[in-house]
Design a protein around this motif. Structure first.
Motif, short mmCIF file in Angstrom:
data_model
loop_
_atom_site.label_atom_id
_atom_site.label_comp_id
_atom_site.label_asym_id
_atom_site.label_seq_id
_atom_site.Cartn_x
_atom_site.Cartn_y
_atom_site.Cartn_z
N LEU A 11 -1.78 -12.81 -19.38
CA LEU A 11 -1.96 -14.10 -20.04
C LEU A 11 -2.06 -15.22 -19.00
CD1 LEU A 11 0.28 -14.35 -23.23
CD2 LEU A 11 -2.10 -15.05 -23.00
N VAL A 68 -5.44 -13.07 -25.61
CA VAL A 68 -4.59 -12.11 -26.33
C VAL A 68 -4.60 -12.44 -27.82
CG1 VAL A 68 -2.26 -11.20 -26.64
CG2 VAL A 68 -3.11 -11.71 -24.34
N SER A 84 2.43 -17.81 -26.88
CA SER A 84 1.58 -18.85 -26.32
C SER A 84 2.23 -19.56 -25.14
CB SER A 84 1.21 -19.88 -27.40
OG SER A 84 2.39 -20.46 -27.96
N THR A 101 -4.06 -17.50 -26.90
CA THR A 101 -3.38 -16.51 -27.73
C THR A 101 -3.53 -16.86 -29.20
OG1 THR A 101 -1.25 -17.68 -27.80
CG2 THR A 101 -1.63 -16.17 -25.96
#
Length: 255
Positions: free
Chosen positions: A159, A165, A185, A194
């Protein structure tokens, strides 16, 4: 199915290499025997029987497969692939009983299936971590089991590197994950993105890392991963995408 039908089916499967040898025909019996890995006498008997069944035809240059023979060959190859895929998936099928996944067993004939070994207690986690760390663009999935902290940290690292994601979790699992690690997040930098959805009825546990599909089987008694299958088959990937999107369409977005 009566005994005669069973015998006929077994015979057709045993004839598969002969039909395949004639697929790009016409070929003579000597070459058929070489391609099929059988004796000339076996090739002689098989070509005679297959010709009588209408699955082969004889020409001046040898034998070639008929349209019906090509269809039978395709069906037999699919059956064999399904049997091989089911055998390969055996460790995972102890934990996964999704009918659509089972129907796709043939697409997993070449899959990598990872199960625990007493001598390598973190074998699954180590392999999963390597798959996650190799992700460069996007990962998405749905799970109703928490992975190890090491796998969570590997996802957070991706991430932070800008990987997108999309995840789908049961509400209780989302609450547990958030309590342990904070909202997903918060682990993304400016380049990462995300989306997280909650849905309490997930048909299967799966994740896709770029073009690599992982089907996960959780050992509920021990609370760990019991086995995983890793594949890159296009049909299996399409199934995972459609399954994820169908569940996401009925889910509630929370991040």
């Amino acid at each position: 199915m009566d005994a005669t039908a069973v015998d006929d089916t077994v015979a057709l499967l045993s004839w598969g290499p002969i039909l395949e040898a004639c697929h790009d025909g016409p070929v003579d019996r000597s070459e058929i025997a070489e391609r099929a890995g059988c004796s000339r006498s076996t090739a002689y008997r098989a070509t005679t029987d297959l010709r009588e069944e209408g699955l082969l035809e004889r020409t001046d240059r040898g034998y070639r497969i008929t349209g019906e023979g090509a269809a039978v060959l395709a069906q037999s190859q699919q059956f064999v692939a399904g049997v091989e895929g089911t055998a390969r998936l055996q460790p995972l099928l102890e934990y996964v009983d999704n009918p659509a996944f089972v129907d796709l067993a043939a697409r997993f004939a070449d899959a990598e299936v990872v199960a625990p070994l007493e001598s390598v207690p973190y074998r699954i986690e180590n392999r999963m971590q390597s798959v996650i760390e190799g992700t460069r663009e996007r990962m998405f999935g749905m799970t109703d089991g928490l992975g190890s902290p090491a796998l969570a940290e590997a996802m957070f690292d991706r991430l932070r590197s800008g990987v997108t994601v999309d995840w789908l979790l049961p509400r209780e699992m989302y609450d547990q994950f958030t309590a342990a690690y904070g909202p997903l997040s918060t682990h993304a930098d400016d380049g990462g993105a995300t989306t997280v959805f909650v849905h309490d009825e997930l048909p299967v546990n799966l994740a896709v890392y770029d073009e690599t599909l992982v089907v996960l089987g959780f050992d509920r008694e021990r609370g760990v991963l019991g086995a995983v299958a890793i594949a890159d088959d296009p049909v299996a990937l399409q199934w995972s995408q459609e399954t994820f999107e169908a569940c996401r369409g009925a889910a509630e977005r929370v991040e």
